[in-house]
Scaffold this motif. Structure first.
Motif, PDB file in Angstrom:
ATOM      1  N   ALA A 306       0.817  -1.213   0.000  1.00 25.53           N
ATOM      2  CA  ALA A 306       0.000   0.000   0.000  1.00 25.53           C
ATOM      3  C   ALA A 306       0.852   1.264   0.000  1.00 25.53           C
ATOM      4  CB  ALA A 306      -0.938  -0.017   1.208  1.00 25.53           C
ATOM      5  N   ASP A 307       1.945   1.253   0.741  1.00 31.21           N
ATOM      6  CA  ASP A 307       2.866   2.380   0.767  1.00 31.21           C
ATOM      7  C   ASP A 307       4.220   1.903   0.240  1.00 31.21           C
ATOM      8  OD1 ASP A 307       4.388   4.613   1.159  1.00 31.21           O
ATOM      9  OD2 ASP A 307       4.014   4.789   3.314  1.00 31.21           O
ATOM     10  N   SER A 308       4.498   2.218  -1.011  1.00 29.42           N
ATOM     11  CA  SER A 308       5.728   1.741  -1.647  1.00 29.42           C
ATOM     12  C   SER A 308       6.721   2.866  -1.921  1.00 29.42           C
ATOM     13  CB  SER A 308       5.384   1.043  -2.967  1.00 29.42           C
ATOM     14  OG  SER A 308       4.739   1.940  -3.863  1.00 29.42           O
ATOM     15  N   ARG A 309       6.501   4.024  -1.332  1.00 19.39           N
ATOM     16  CA  ARG A 309       7.327   5.187  -1.661  1.00 19.39           C
ATOM     17  C   ARG A 309       8.809   4.955  -1.383  1.00 19.39           C
ATOM     18  NH1 ARG A 309       4.120   9.604   1.714  1.00 19.39           N
ATOM     19  NH2 ARG A 309       4.016   7.754   3.070  1.00 19.39           N
ATOM     20  N   ALA A 310       9.128   4.222  -0.333  1.00 18.55           N
ATOM     21  CA  ALA A 310      10.530   4.010   0.026  1.00 18.55           C
ATOM     22  C   ALA A 310      11.264   3.125  -0.975  1.00 18.55           C
ATOM     23  CB  ALA A 310      10.628   3.387   1.416  1.00 18.55           C
ATOM     24  N   LEU A 311      10.519   2.468  -1.855  1.00 16.87           N
ATOM     25  CA  LEU A 311      11.124   1.556  -2.831  1.00 16.87           C
ATOM     26  C   LEU A 311      11.475   2.242  -4.145  1.00 16.87           C
ATOM     27  CD1 LEU A 311       8.679  -1.440  -2.311  1.00 16.87           C
ATOM     28  CD2 LEU A 311      11.035  -1.292  -1.487  1.00 16.87           C
ATOM     29  N   ARG A 314      13.145   9.478  -6.870  1.00 17.77           N
ATOM     30  CA  ARG A 314      12.279  10.591  -7.249  1.00 17.77           C
ATOM     31  C   ARG A 314      11.811  10.516  -8.693  1.00 17.77           C
ATOM     32  NH1 ARG A 314      15.334  15.824  -4.458  1.00 17.77           N
ATOM     33  NH2 ARG A 314      15.065  15.167  -2.277  1.00 17.77           N
ATOM     34  N   ASN A 315      12.523   9.764  -9.515  1.00 17.90           N
ATOM     35  CA  ASN A 315      12.157   9.657 -10.925  1.00 17.90           C
ATOM     36  C   ASN A 315      11.343   8.410 -11.238  1.00 17.90           C
ATOM     37  OD1 ASN A 315      13.568  12.050 -11.734  1.00 17.90           O
ATOM     38  ND2 ASN A 315      15.485  10.911 -11.542  1.00 17.90           N
ATOM     39  N   GLY A 316      10.956   7.664 -10.200  1.00 14.45           N
ATOM     40  CA  GLY A 316      10.135   6.482 -10.416  1.00 14.45           C
ATOM     41  C   GLY A 316      10.902   5.211 -10.683  1.00 14.45           C
ATOM     42  N   ASN A 317      12.227   5.231 -10.500  1.00 11.37           N
ATOM     43  CA  ASN A 317      13.020   4.011 -10.657  1.00 11.37           C
ATOM     44  C   ASN A 317      12.891   3.161  -9.404  1.00 11.37           C
ATOM     45  OD1 ASN A 317      14.345   4.707 -13.234  1.00 11.37           O
ATOM     46  ND2 ASN A 317      15.291   6.341 -12.023  1.00 11.37           N
ATOM     47  N   ILE A 318      12.610   1.875  -9.585  1.00 10.68           N
ATOM     48  CA  ILE A 318      12.423   1.007  -8.430  1.00 10.68           C
ATOM     49  C   ILE A 318      13.760   0.440  -7.977  1.00 10.68           C
ATOM     50  CG2 ILE A 318      12.029  -1.157  -9.711  1.00 10.68           C
ATOM     51  CD1 ILE A 318       9.716  -1.648  -7.619  1.00 10.68           C
ATOM     52  N   GLY A 319      13.913   0.332  -6.656  1.00 11.05           N
ATOM     53  CA  GLY A 319      15.130  -0.214  -6.077  1.00 11.05           C
ATOM     54  C   GLY A 319      15.019  -1.708  -5.851  1.00 11.05           C
ATOM     55  N   TRP A 324       7.390 -12.147  -2.035  1.00 12.69           N
ATOM     56  CA  TRP A 324       6.843 -13.341  -1.387  1.00 12.69           C
ATOM     57  C   TRP A 324       5.526 -13.679  -2.067  1.00 12.69           C
ATOM     58  CZ3 TRP A 324       7.982 -17.355   1.482  1.00 12.69           C
ATOM     59  CH2 TRP A 324       6.982 -18.051   2.169  1.00 12.69           C
ATOM     60  N   GLY A 325       5.471 -14.835  -2.679  1.00 10.40           N
ATOM     61  CA  GLY A 325       4.237 -15.265  -3.334  1.00 10.40           C
ATOM     62  C   GLY A 325       3.733 -14.325  -4.402  1.00 10.40           C
ATOM     63  N   GLY A 326       4.625 -13.668  -5.138  1.00  8.21           N
ATOM     64  CA  GLY A 326       4.203 -12.820  -6.243  1.00  8.21           C
ATOM     65  C   GLY A 326       3.846 -11.403  -5.867  1.00  8.21           C
ATOM     66  N   GLU A 327       4.175 -10.962  -4.659  1.00 10.07           N
ATOM     67  CA  GLU A 327       3.957  -9.570  -4.280  1.00 10.07           C
ATOM     68  C   GLU A 327       5.219  -9.019  -3.626  1.00 10.07           C
ATOM     69  OE1 GLU A 327       1.381  -8.587  -1.011  1.00 10.07           O
ATOM     70  OE2 GLU A 327       1.574 -10.598  -0.126  1.00 10.07           O
ATOM     71  N   VAL A 328       5.408  -7.718  -3.738  1.00  8.92           N
ATOM     72  CA  VAL A 328       6.538  -7.061  -3.098  1.00  8.92           C
ATOM     73  C   VAL A 328       6.199  -6.856  -1.622  1.00  8.92           C
ATOM     74  CG1 VAL A 328       7.954  -4.976  -3.013  1.00  8.92           C
ATOM     75  CG2 VAL A 328       7.215  -5.902  -5.220  1.00  8.92           C
ATOM     76  N   VAL A 329       7.068  -7.365  -0.757  1.00 12.37           N
ATOM     77  CA  VAL A 329       6.816  -7.256   0.682  1.00 12.37           C
ATOM     78  C   VAL A 329       7.918  -6.488   1.405  1.00 12.37           C
ATOM     79  CG1 VAL A 329       5.439  -9.360   0.780  1.00 12.37           C
ATOM     80  CG2 VAL A 329       7.923  -9.491   1.148  1.00 12.37           C
ATOM     81  N   GLY A 330       8.945  -6.042   0.683  1.00 16.41           N
ATOM     82  CA  GLY A 330      10.015  -5.312   1.349  1.00 16.41           C
ATOM     83  C   GLY A 330      11.125  -4.942   0.389  1.00 16.41           C
ATOM     84  N   GLY A 331      12.277  -4.562   0.972  1.00 16.86           N
ATOM     85  CA  GLY A 331      13.429  -4.169   0.176  1.00 16.86           C
ATOM     86  C   GLY A 331      14.707  -4.716   0.773  1.00 16.86           C
ATOM     87  N   PRO A 377      19.857   5.008  -6.353  1.00 17.35           N
ATOM     88  CA  PRO A 377      19.521   4.608  -4.975  1.00 17.35           C
ATOM     89  C   PRO A 377      18.136   5.100  -4.566  1.00 17.35           C
ATOM     90  CG  PRO A 377      21.726   5.553  -5.102  1.00 17.35           C
ATOM     91  CD  PRO A 377      21.067   5.840  -6.411  1.00 17.35           C
ATOM     92  N   THR A 378      17.468   4.296  -3.786  1.00 18.53           N
ATOM     93  CA  THR A 378      16.147   4.636  -3.276  1.00 18.53           C
ATOM     94  C   THR A 378      16.228   4.830  -1.759  1.00 18.53           C
ATOM     95  OG1 THR A 378      15.653   2.284  -3.068  1.00 18.53           O
ATOM     96  CG2 THR A 378      14.986   3.373  -5.100  1.00 18.53           C
ATOM     97  N   PRO A 379      15.238   5.466  -1.142  1.00 22.29           N
ATOM     98  CA  PRO A 379      15.328   5.738   0.298  1.00 22.29           C
ATOM     99  C   PRO A 379      15.584   4.503   1.141  1.00 22.29           C
ATOM    100  CG  PRO A 379      13.569   7.040  -0.665  1.00 22.29           C
ATOM    101  CD  PRO A 379      14.063   6.127  -1.757  1.00 22.29           C
ATOM    102  N   LEU A 380      14.854   3.404   0.892  1.00 21.41           N
ATOM    103  CA  LEU A 380      15.038   2.214   1.709  1.00 21.41           C
ATOM    104  C   LEU A 380      16.388   1.565   1.434  1.00 21.41           C
ATOM    105  CD1 LEU A 380      14.023   0.228   3.771  1.00 21.41           C
ATOM    106  CD2 LEU A 380      12.772  -0.972   1.952  1.00 21.41           C
TER     107      LEU A 380
END
Length: 387
Positions: A306-311, A314-319, A324-331, A377-380
């Motif tokens: 639900a809150d993926s901002r830390a991943l 600023r330009n929308g690049n994912i870190g 787990w089971g087909g969903e992003v659960v962390g970094g 680099p991303t925040p997390l």
């Protein structure tokens, strides 16, 4: 099971080998169509995540010895690693369009911006003469760095001069622009880097070493590329396809119209591929920054927390992401000492915690202490890497 969220996640896990089921680097790449290669480390880490028994050396061998995987500038003007048998599709569907844009841009810059030295009135002719000379120099060497080619052909060091006092407006050589253009046109190929597997200092080789007869013509390349994408990423919306390819809406719709597709509510799939995959027991995966799976759709809510901002940066690049089971659960991140740190952003139970820890330990041993810092680099990632 239909194509609800659980069905889409089950297909993602199975087809993208998030349980480590790919047998070799080429299969790992083919089953996500192409690997993102803007960050050199992403290529290796994406393959390791999908191949349980493959080493860094195996990935390098597939690219530089077997030439089974090829670096190419393509969709969205992004650098990818492409399976050799898909090169004609990607080249004609995307790379040549990018090359045309790059050539027009460079000719316009050389015509409108002061240069050192000054150029003749026929800028296009001058540029093509320069490219022919670079091709000859590269053929003579067999393999060369940008610096070596600039020494052989000094016109590569032609500089665009600043026209304002803005900090970003600085004197810059055209070396990279020319070599990137020639690569996109299929005249040169990025080859083995000088340095480790994380190095960005790649050498160049003549395209004739890779395709002695040239890259085959393929008139229906755009439809073929979308077919490859839907086979691996469907269901996907028109917006997803348009974003992934980088095409206009009109070009996207024309390519889709050439295929037999069905709308399953959450997007399109190929008509002969409309049965949902059966879900398997959930597994953990550590995917690197800019991995092709999280970068495969424009509309991503169905696999992000639900809150993926830390991943994201600023330009929308994912870190780097933990799955787990087909969903992003962390970094996750690789610290300077080579240890991998993870953080879960959602609670999926103790089994998930243990599996993520085991996956991190397994990957850490395969990296053999090599520190990895993403290009974006991303925040997390920064927090975990520097903690």
């Amino acid at each position: 099971m239909g194509f609800d969220i659980e069905g889409r996640r089950a297909r993602l896990v199975a087809r993208h080998h998030l349980a480590g089921t790919a047998g070799d680097p080429v299969r790992a790449a083919s089953d996500v169509v192409v690997l993102h290669a803007t960050d050199p480390a992403t290529v290796f880490l994406s393959v390791l995540a999908r191949c349980a028994s493959v080493s860094i050396e195996d990935v390098a061998r597939a690219m530089y010895d077997d030439r089974a995987l090829v670096r190419m500038l393509a969709m969205r003007r992004t650098l990818f690693v492409v399976p050799a048998d898909l090169v004609p599709v990607v080249h004609h569907a995307a790379s040549l369009d990018i090359a045309d844009q790059q050539r027009k841009r460079l000719v316009r810059q050389l015509s409108d911006i002061p240069t050192e030295p000054e150029l003749p009135a026929d800028v296009d002719g001058w540029l093509r003469s320069l490219e022919s000379s670079v091709e000859a120099a590269l053929a003579e060497r067999g393999s060369a760095t940008a610096a070596q080619l600039s020494a052989d052909e000094p016109r590569l060091r032609t500089a665009l001069l600043p026209t304002s006092d803005k900090k970003w407006d600085v004197k810059r050589n055209i070396t990279t622009s020319v070599l990137v253009l020639m690569g996109a046109e299929g005249r040169m190929v990025r080859s083995e880097p000088r340095g480790s597997w994380t190095s960005r200092a790649h050498t160049w080789e003549p395209a004739s070493r890779w395709w002695p007869q040239g890259i085959p013509e393929l008139p229906d390349a755009k439809a073929r590329l979308v077919e490859q994408y839907l086979r691996r990423f469907g269901p996907a919306t028109v917006a997803d396809v348009r974003w992934w390819t980088g095409w206009t809406l009109g070009v996207t719709r024309k390519a889709l119209a050439a295929l037999d597709t069905v709308d399953v509510g959450c997007g399109l799939v190929l008509a002969d591929d409309a049965v949902a995959d059966e879900p398997a027991a959930p597994t953990a995966a550590l995917l690197p920054a800019l991995d092709p799976t999280p970068m495969g759709w424009k509309e991503r809510d169905w696999y992000l927390p639900a809150d993926s901002r830390a991943l994201f940066d600023r330009n929308g690049n994912i870190g780097p992401t933990v799955w787990w089971g087909g969903e992003v659960v962390g970094g996750w991140a690789v610290r300077p000492d080579g240890n991998i740190a993870t953080r879960l952003l959602v609670d999926r139970g103790e089994a998930a915690v243990r599996a993520v820890r085991d996956a991190a330990d397994a990957l850490q041993s395969r990296l053999d202490g090599t520190p990895v810092v993403p290009s974006f680099p991303t925040p997390l990632e920064k927090e975990l890497r520097t903690a």
